[in-house]
Design a protein around this motif. Sequence first.
Motif: not given
Length: 295
Positions: A184-189, A220-227, A262-266, A283-284
């Motif tokens: 998120x925003x170039x923060x830690x993975x 100016x921002x996304x809402x990112x929902x992680x289930x 940025x999202x990554x998953x195989x 990357x969105x």
Amino acid sequence: MSHEVTLFVNPTAGRGRGAHAAQPAASALRDAGFSVRTVVGTDARDALARLRTAVGEGAGAVVAVGGDGMVSLALQALAGTPVPLGVVAVGTGNDFARATGLPVREPARAGRAAAEALKEGRTRAVDLGRVGSSWYGTVLCSGFDSRVNDRGNRMRLPAGRFKYDLAMIAELAAFRPFPYRITLDDGPVIETEATLVAVGNGSSYGGGMRICPDAVPDDGLFDVTVVGDCSRATLLRVFPQVYRGGHVSHPKVTVHRARKVALDAPGLTAYADGEPLGALPAVAECVPGAVRLLV
């Protein structure tokens, strides 16, 4: 501003509602003093090429008649330009119209609203998501929901939404969380097991499923929902709550806000506005005021 308006029509949207909706929209625009040019393509690629030509030739505005897929195509031609977009939402989902407060399945009202907004110069600058060279207005999804889309798109029968119901049942039988890497925003993975991750510019997808219920398309921002790493039984209990946004209070669900994700998953495909973008990683970026909407 040019007095020519391009009516961008998907005649098959909403099981044929698009073809019927074009007429009252065109009549409303002509009654307001605008000339109307109709663009209908043989397929999505041809339709987009024709629309880009119309915009390049000086269209004063574009009014998309159809569902979220048609709006998404229009965004590819209009993002970053001064040409405003009107929407006559007559598709199956219509989530872009819902998120921006436009009429849904009321083509005459939507046509009149677009005509009045054009005549009075009323527009609203709305954010868009961008992934590479592709733009989206509602939600980018990946995970369980994108797997259901993948499976449904491979099925030839049955037709319509029922095949996605069958695809969901099949994916539930094989369900397992996915190992994600989220930045998120170039923060830690963030390395986590998750059922799905949705990056919302708008609040809903799939015809009113409020996966990112508090997302606002002009902040100016996304809402990112992680289930998170739900069991199959937990997913079956939580997922129905998505229609009213109640899922976000569940302890397995977290919501973040960010300008870049940025999202990554195989093995996962990203979908945005219901259309496949391609395999992760992706990357969105949220681009503020990327399109002018007739309101």
